[in-house]
Scaffold this motif. Structure first.
Motif, PDB file in Angstrom:
ATOM      1  N   THR A 175      23.262  16.446   5.785  1.00 26.09           N
ATOM      2  CA  THR A 175      22.321  16.592   6.898  1.00 26.09           C
ATOM      3  C   THR A 175      21.128  17.438   6.484  1.00 26.09           C
ATOM      4  OG1 THR A 175      24.124  16.440   8.496  1.00 26.09           O
ATOM      5  CG2 THR A 175      22.065  17.393   9.273  1.00 26.09           C
ATOM      6  N   TRP A 176      21.398  18.568   5.845  1.00 27.86           N
ATOM      7  CA  TRP A 176      20.302  19.436   5.404  1.00 27.86           C
ATOM      8  C   TRP A 176      19.449  18.775   4.328  1.00 27.86           C
ATOM      9  CZ3 TRP A 176      18.489  23.266   8.026  1.00 27.86           C
ATOM     10  CH2 TRP A 176      19.315  23.946   8.901  1.00 27.86           C
ATOM     11  N   ILE A 177      20.091  18.062   3.409  1.00 29.22           N
ATOM     12  CA  ILE A 177      19.338  17.394   2.343  1.00 29.22           C
ATOM     13  C   ILE A 177      18.456  16.290   2.914  1.00 29.22           C
ATOM     14  CG2 ILE A 177      19.593  15.876   0.318  1.00 29.22           C
ATOM     15  CD1 ILE A 177      22.051  17.587  -0.438  1.00 29.22           C
ATOM     16  N   LEU A 178      19.008  15.466   3.803  1.00 32.91           N
ATOM     17  CA  LEU A 178      18.211  14.384   4.393  1.00 32.91           C
ATOM     18  C   LEU A 178      17.078  14.925   5.254  1.00 32.91           C
ATOM     19  CD1 LEU A 178      20.984  11.796   5.335  1.00 32.91           C
ATOM     20  CD2 LEU A 178      19.154  11.494   3.669  1.00 32.91           C
ATOM     21  N   ALA A 179      17.330  16.014   5.984  1.00 35.09           N
ATOM     22  CA  ALA A 179      16.263  16.607   6.801  1.00 35.09           C
ATOM     23  C   ALA A 179      15.150  17.154   5.913  1.00 35.09           C
ATOM     24  CB  ALA A 179      16.836  17.709   7.679  1.00 35.09           C
ATOM     25  N   THR A 180      15.512  17.765   4.794  1.00 38.34           N
ATOM     26  CA  THR A 180      14.515  18.284   3.857  1.00 38.34           C
ATOM     27  C   THR A 180      13.733  17.148   3.207  1.00 38.34           C
ATOM     28  OG1 THR A 180      15.967  20.166   3.422  1.00 38.34           O
ATOM     29  CG2 THR A 180      14.188  19.769   1.847  1.00 38.34           C
ATOM     30  N   VAL A 181      14.426  16.089   2.807  1.00 44.93           N
ATOM     31  CA  VAL A 181      13.759  14.935   2.203  1.00 44.93           C
ATOM     32  C   VAL A 181      12.793  14.297   3.199  1.00 44.93           C
ATOM     33  CG1 VAL A 181      14.153  12.588   1.323  1.00 44.93           C
ATOM     34  CG2 VAL A 181      15.549  14.469   0.496  1.00 44.93           C
ATOM     35  N   LEU A 182      13.206  14.199   4.455  1.00 47.28           N
ATOM     36  CA  LEU A 182      12.335  13.627   5.479  1.00 47.28           C
ATOM     37  C   LEU A 182      11.073  14.470   5.664  1.00 47.28           C
ATOM     38  CD1 LEU A 182      11.970  11.447   7.673  1.00 47.28           C
ATOM     39  CD2 LEU A 182      13.130  12.996   9.244  1.00 47.28           C
ATOM     40  N   LEU A 183      11.239  15.774   5.724  1.00 42.40           N
ATOM     41  CA  LEU A 183      10.088  16.662   5.877  1.00 42.40           C
ATOM     42  C   LEU A 183       9.151  16.566   4.676  1.00 42.40           C
ATOM     43  CD1 LEU A 183       8.798  18.874   7.622  1.00 42.40           C
ATOM     44  CD2 LEU A 183      10.097  20.529   6.302  1.00 42.40           C
ATOM     45  N   VAL A 184       9.713  16.545   3.478  1.00 45.86           N
ATOM     46  CA  VAL A 184       8.885  16.433   2.267  1.00 45.86           C
ATOM     47  C   VAL A 184       8.167  15.089   2.226  1.00 45.86           C
ATOM     48  CG1 VAL A 184       9.017  16.270  -0.256  1.00 45.86           C
ATOM     49  CG2 VAL A 184      10.216  18.096   0.932  1.00 45.86           C
ATOM     50  N   LEU A 185       8.848  14.015   2.583  1.00 46.99           N
ATOM     51  CA  LEU A 185       8.210  12.691   2.599  1.00 46.99           C
ATOM     52  C   LEU A 185       7.039  12.651   3.573  1.00 46.99           C
ATOM     53  CD1 LEU A 185      11.086  10.048   2.450  1.00 46.99           C
ATOM     54  CD2 LEU A 185       9.152  10.253   0.904  1.00 46.99           C
ATOM     55  N   LEU A 215       5.186  15.205   4.621  1.00 49.45           N
ATOM     56  CA  LEU A 215       4.088  16.017   4.105  1.00 49.45           C
ATOM     57  C   LEU A 215       3.387  15.353   2.920  1.00 49.45           C
ATOM     58  CD1 LEU A 215       5.653  19.585   4.343  1.00 49.45           C
ATOM     59  CD2 LEU A 215       3.911  18.567   5.805  1.00 49.45           C
ATOM     60  N   VAL A 216       4.164  14.795   1.993  1.00 52.36           N
ATOM     61  CA  VAL A 216       3.573  14.148   0.812  1.00 52.36           C
ATOM     62  C   VAL A 216       2.811  12.887   1.220  1.00 52.36           C
ATOM     63  CG1 VAL A 216       4.149  12.953  -1.346  1.00 52.36           C
ATOM     64  CG2 VAL A 216       5.209  15.129  -0.806  1.00 52.36           C
ATOM     65  N   SER A 217       3.332  12.149   2.186  1.00 50.55           N
ATOM     66  CA  SER A 217       2.623  10.941   2.618  1.00 50.55           C
ATOM     67  C   SER A 217       1.293  11.298   3.261  1.00 50.55           C
ATOM     68  CB  SER A 217       3.478  10.130   3.593  1.00 50.55           C
ATOM     69  OG  SER A 217       3.633  10.822   4.811  1.00 50.55           O
ATOM     70  N   ASN A 218       1.255  12.388   4.001  1.00 45.14           N
ATOM     71  CA  ASN A 218       0.005  12.821   4.614  1.00 45.14           C
ATOM     72  C   ASN A 218      -1.013  13.200   3.544  1.00 45.14           C
ATOM     73  OD1 ASN A 218      -1.812  13.483   6.602  1.00 45.14           O
ATOM     74  ND2 ASN A 218      -0.973  15.515   6.919  1.00 45.14           N
ATOM     75  N   ILE A 219      -0.578  13.916   2.525  1.00 43.13           N
ATOM     76  CA  ILE A 219      -1.476  14.321   1.440  1.00 43.13           C
ATOM     77  C   ILE A 219      -1.921  13.109   0.630  1.00 43.13           C
ATOM     78  CG2 ILE A 219      -1.593  15.615  -0.722  1.00 43.13           C
ATOM     79  CD1 ILE A 219       0.298  17.653   0.625  1.00 43.13           C
ATOM     80  N   SER A 250       0.827  -1.202   0.000  1.00 43.20           N
ATOM     81  CA  SER A 250       0.000   0.000   0.000  1.00 43.20           C
ATOM     82  C   SER A 250       0.866   1.259   0.000  1.00 43.20           C
ATOM     83  CB  SER A 250      -0.919   0.001   1.212  1.00 43.20           C
ATOM     84  OG  SER A 250      -0.158   0.181   2.382  1.00 43.20           O
ATOM     85  N   THR A 251       0.229   2.371  -0.280  1.00 47.41           N
ATOM     86  CA  THR A 251       0.920   3.661  -0.290  1.00 47.41           C
ATOM     87  C   THR A 251       1.484   3.976   1.087  1.00 47.41           C
ATOM     88  OG1 THR A 251      -0.679   4.385  -1.930  1.00 47.41           O
ATOM     89  CG2 THR A 251       0.637   6.085  -0.897  1.00 47.41           C
ATOM     90  N   PHE A 252       0.708   3.654   2.109  1.00 43.48           N
ATOM     91  CA  PHE A 252       1.160   3.896   3.477  1.00 43.48           C
ATOM     92  C   PHE A 252       2.453   3.131   3.776  1.00 43.48           C
ATOM     93  CE2 PHE A 252       1.153   2.731   7.996  1.00 43.48           C
ATOM     94  CZ  PHE A 252       1.216   3.998   8.553  1.00 43.48           C
ATOM     95  N   SER A 253       2.522   1.877   3.349  1.00 42.25           N
ATOM     96  CA  SER A 253       3.717   1.059   3.617  1.00 42.25           C
ATOM     97  C   SER A 253       4.939   1.594   2.884  1.00 42.25           C
ATOM     98  CB  SER A 253       3.461  -0.384   3.193  1.00 42.25           C
ATOM     99  OG  SER A 253       2.389  -0.919   3.910  1.00 42.25           O
TER     100      SER A 253
END
Length: 116
Positions: free
Chosen positions: A58-68, A70-74, A2-5
């Motif tokens: 560190t900054w790239i991974l933190a940004t990717v984590l935040l985007v993931l 937010l996108v997963s929630n949407i 699933s998308t969630f997984s």
């Protein structure tokens, strides 16, 4: 799967990589280690390219984590068609209606009232 997984696995991998990158870095400022006498063990020079790479990653991974996140929630909300989380919905578990007692033929009279 699933998308969630899929999003859950990606978020866990990025979180683990972020922890590893943060733990590998040398402390730049005093912090707690210098106040307890550990400040003298820092190197004065160090490799500049490695520090830049770790700082950028560190900054790239933190940004990717935040985007993931937010996108997963949407994406998950869009797939279910609701804007409310089902995990936090306390009424979802108790959505089955309560049983209804069958109606009696004659109404019950309260105790102490005379019947006509």
């Amino acid at each position: 799967m699933s998308t969630f997984s899929i999003f859950l696995v990606l978020i866990i991998i990025v979180s683990f990589l972020l922890v590893v990158v943060i733990m590998v870095q040398n402390p730049k400022g005093g912090g707690l280690s210098s106040s307890f006498g550990g400040g003298g063990t820092q190197q004065l020079g160090g490799v500049k390219k490695t520090t830049d790479f770790l700082d950028k990653s560190t900054w790239i991974l933190a940004t990717v984590l935040l985007v993931l996140i937010l996108v997963s929630n949407i994406a998950i909300d869009g797939a279910t068609g609701t804007t409310e989380s089902k995990a936090l919905d306390s009424d979802a578990a108790t959505s089955m209606p309560a049983p209804v007692k069958p109606a009696t033929e004659t109404p019950a009279t309260p105790i102490g009232t005379p019947e006509n």
